[in-house]
Design a protein around this motif. Sequence first.
Motif, mmCIF file in Angstrom:
data_model
loop_
_atom_site.group_PDB
_atom_site.id
_atom_site.type_symbol
_atom_site.label_atom_id
_atom_site.label_comp_id
_atom_site.label_asym_id
_atom_site.label_seq_id
_atom_site.Cartn_x
_atom_site.Cartn_y
_atom_site.Cartn_z
ATOM 1 N N ALA B 176 0.833 -1.205 0.000
ATOM 2 C CA ALA B 176 0.000 0.000 0.000
ATOM 3 C C ALA B 176 0.869 1.257 0.000
ATOM 4 C CB ALA B 176 -0.924 -0.011 1.215
ATOM 5 N N TRP B 177 1.936 1.237 0.822
ATOM 6 C CA TRP B 177 2.853 2.385 0.800
ATOM 7 C C TRP B 177 3.474 2.528 -0.575
ATOM 8 C CZ3 TRP B 177 2.742 6.110 4.101
ATOM 9 C CH2 TRP B 177 2.436 5.879 5.449
ATOM 10 N N HIS B 178 3.893 1.390 -1.151
ATOM 11 C CA HIS B 178 4.664 1.443 -2.386
ATOM 12 C C HIS B 178 3.833 1.954 -3.563
ATOM 13 C CE1 HIS B 178 8.111 0.436 -4.921
ATOM 14 N NE2 HIS B 178 7.265 -0.104 -5.794
ATOM 15 N N VAL B 179 2.595 1.478 -3.673
ATOM 16 C CA VAL B 179 1.827 1.840 -4.867
ATOM 17 C C VAL B 179 0.925 3.055 -4.630
ATOM 18 C CG1 VAL B 179 1.827 -0.544 -5.637
ATOM 19 C CG2 VAL B 179 -0.169 0.337 -4.434
ATOM 20 N N PHE B 180 0.782 3.456 -3.366
ATOM 21 C CA PHE B 180 -0.134 4.569 -3.106
ATOM 22 C C PHE B 180 0.449 5.577 -2.109
ATOM 23 C CE2 PHE B 180 -3.621 6.399 -0.588
ATOM 24 C CZ PHE B 180 -4.272 7.094 -1.590
ATOM 25 N N GLY B 181 0.714 5.105 -0.910
ATOM 26 C CA GLY B 181 1.101 6.012 0.181
ATOM 27 C C GLY B 181 2.362 6.806 -0.073
ATOM 28 N N LEU B 182 3.264 6.263 -0.846
ATOM 29 C CA LEU B 182 4.492 6.996 -1.165
ATOM 30 C C LEU B 182 4.454 7.566 -2.571
ATOM 31 C CD1 LEU B 182 7.017 4.443 0.385
ATOM 32 C CD2 LEU B 182 6.590 6.750 1.231
ATOM 33 N N VAL B 183 3.758 6.884 -3.465
ATOM 34 C CA VAL B 183 3.714 7.348 -4.857
ATOM 35 C C VAL B 183 2.920 8.655 -4.968
ATOM 36 C CG1 VAL B 183 2.787 6.852 -7.146
ATOM 37 C CG2 VAL B 183 4.044 5.095 -5.902
ATOM 38 N N VAL B 187 4.359 12.018 -6.566
ATOM 39 C CA VAL B 187 3.823 12.681 -7.756
ATOM 40 C C VAL B 187 3.477 14.138 -7.437
ATOM 41 C CG1 VAL B 187 1.853 12.715 -9.346
ATOM 42 C CG2 VAL B 187 2.993 10.548 -8.811
ATOM 43 N N ILE B 188 2.817 14.331 -6.293
ATOM 44 C CA ILE B 188 2.415 15.700 -5.931
ATOM 45 C C ILE B 188 3.655 16.575 -5.714
ATOM 46 C CG2 ILE B 188 1.320 17.079 -4.130
ATOM 47 C CD1 ILE B 188 -0.673 14.739 -3.775
#
Lengths: 401, 342
Positions: B176-183, B187-188
């Motif tokens: 979850a961190w890898h594909v969302f929480g950190l990505v 990106v922002i």
Amino acid sequence: MSALLVAAWNESRKPRPVVLVPTLSGRPEYCLTCHADVPQISAAHPTGTFGCVSCHGGQPLALDADLAHSTMRGGRNPSDFSVVEASCGGANCHSGSAAEGRDHIQRALTSVQTTYAGAIATVRYAFGAQSGPGAQQGIYAIEDPHSATGLTALTAFDPAHDANPSVQTFAANCLNCHLSAQPLPGAQYARFTGCAACHAPTAGTGVQLNAPTLHQLTTAISYAQCNTCHNRGNYSMRDLQFHPRTDAPADRLRDYYQPIAQFTRCEYTLDCVDCHTRTEAMGDGDIHGNKKEIQYIRCKTCHGTPTELPLTKALTDPNDIAFRLALLNPVVDLKIGDTILVTEKGEPLWNIRALPGGAYELFGKASGQRFTFRPVMGSRCTQNPEDQSSASCHQCHSVQR
Amino acid sequence: MRPSFFHHLHPPTIPAAQAQWRYTLGAGGIAVMLVLVLLVTGALEMFFYIPTPDQAGPSIQTIAFLVPFGGLVRNLHYWAAQALIVVAAVHLLRVVFTAAYVPPRRFNYLLGLALLVLSLLLDFTGYALRWDEGVRWALVAGTNLLKTVPWMGGGLYALAVGGPEPGGATLIRFYAWHVFGLVLPLVILSAWHLFRVRRDGGIAVPPPTARATAERISRNELVRREALAALIAGVALLALALWRAAPLAPPITIGSVGIAEARAPWFLLWVQQLLRWGDPFWAGVFVPLALTVGLALIPYLLPGPPRSQLGRWFPPGGRLAQIITGAIALLMIGLTVLALYP
């Protein structure tokens, strides 16, 4: 565009994956991508049912040799006793119940061919490393609190902690033939370890042990396979060395090199497994101290005595283990109603069937050859029914060598 | 010619002296390209990757060996991730060594540093997603470091690992961190970082009076150079991906105790070397954190050079920052070499 072409070219170099979904696991395996040339190991282990991974382990999805092979059990030989339970075990496979005759692994692990307990005890006793001649140590430590022999445990033979130099010499030179030992170099000794030592036919094939085509398990074990350990030379108690035989016999009769030994015709015509039973070869699940305790087949087992016929059993149950054994090695078409010989311990001699008229027929397990023979009872034999050692029978029936 | 959307992201013209390779090294632009490669290849991998302990390894093997071009996509993702760390570090060194962090670019410097930290975290979480014997040691050792943090160690560990030891909960959290929480923050912050480059006046340059030449290049020329850089970097990345496959090891199995490889991922080898010498908290948590904070404070605490010294390498006014940052970089490289060749 060039990059895409390079990527496509690279992709085209890869082998096309060949999938196999064994019915036993239901999980896809891609081993056949590279190993299409490996033949099915036996009719009892159809590739489509077992696949590769249930026995060999490994990474079924990997098409990189190092990764695919990284978790294989026992290298090329998953039946090595260090991994045999994971490879061949399981209640429905070879570590099932004794009642169903599926306890092969438990039996093999306690067998004297595995523990080498007799040889170790003899040498340690002879050189004063233990006070009595009874077995105390084995290649591995094993326990069987319910052992019917009274020998309930063996500790691990550890020559490093045996101060006796003769025992250390024995350990260095003479531990080549138990079922976990790597064979001596030379085609005449070529065998695997564990179950495959006997069940993978290596003897006389001329193929290297690492050949991928050497992928076969059988219960049709020829005498030559037994000879990769047995009948290869002498272990000398004098210098604690193995002295390999140097002769090159041209026939079976002269192949047995011990000059004092006497043989009847069946002993050099048949294969060892035609007479010696599963229990004798693989153990009975109890811990034994030497070969004599477990080896019990005598001439009279098949031939009877002047006063008794050999023991027989009429096959009435389609689930009789005799049918299973005959199915694995179909040299005889056993049917319900057939009468086969049995040993005094009740083991079926499923390849020997009674014929009408009082004779018997034996089908060679390895050769498939049919032999007929008659019982002693009714013959001119005058041997004392109580004295049935092979030495007695050899008095009249040995063949001049 | 009316500028395209992509051209529009660039200033109409920039000073020619500062648009040169030898000044920028092209590192920021290549980092953007690598992030785009990572997003695309990562999204493709998500179609096949299964973040459960028993399926993670097999699903990666499926990607690597069975999915058409899956191996290439995975290798590109891996090599782009490794390259991003190198390129981002080079970008950071370039910024410090050219004193491009001075106001008004102080805040963007912080954004960049945060992006580097995010990249490292993404690399580590991605590395752990392999869930094979090759990453087990680093996963266990890395998460155990959290326990050493005073007061909140247990809580941090529970937050990251989701149980008494790494398992299914850990894997899904790392995923979850890898594909969302950190990505998402990556990106922002990347967009913000790029926006701030424009807002802060483009690349750091000396005032017009201090420039040797008034020559400028157009956005067309700039985009052409960027495309060339992307092409060269892309070819290099492809070559790497075809030459060396991303590492794989047998999946972690229940009850396995042997450590196949007691080695951290390469970008954390310097921490592993420190851990050999020191207390886990000080060596494994405090020092890396202190170095990050120290780097973050450079624009705020150390005197920057006057604007007239901007737009060139190693301006004398930023000597202290250059020495400190250079020393940190050399220290990390030295420790990494020591860890590799003990």
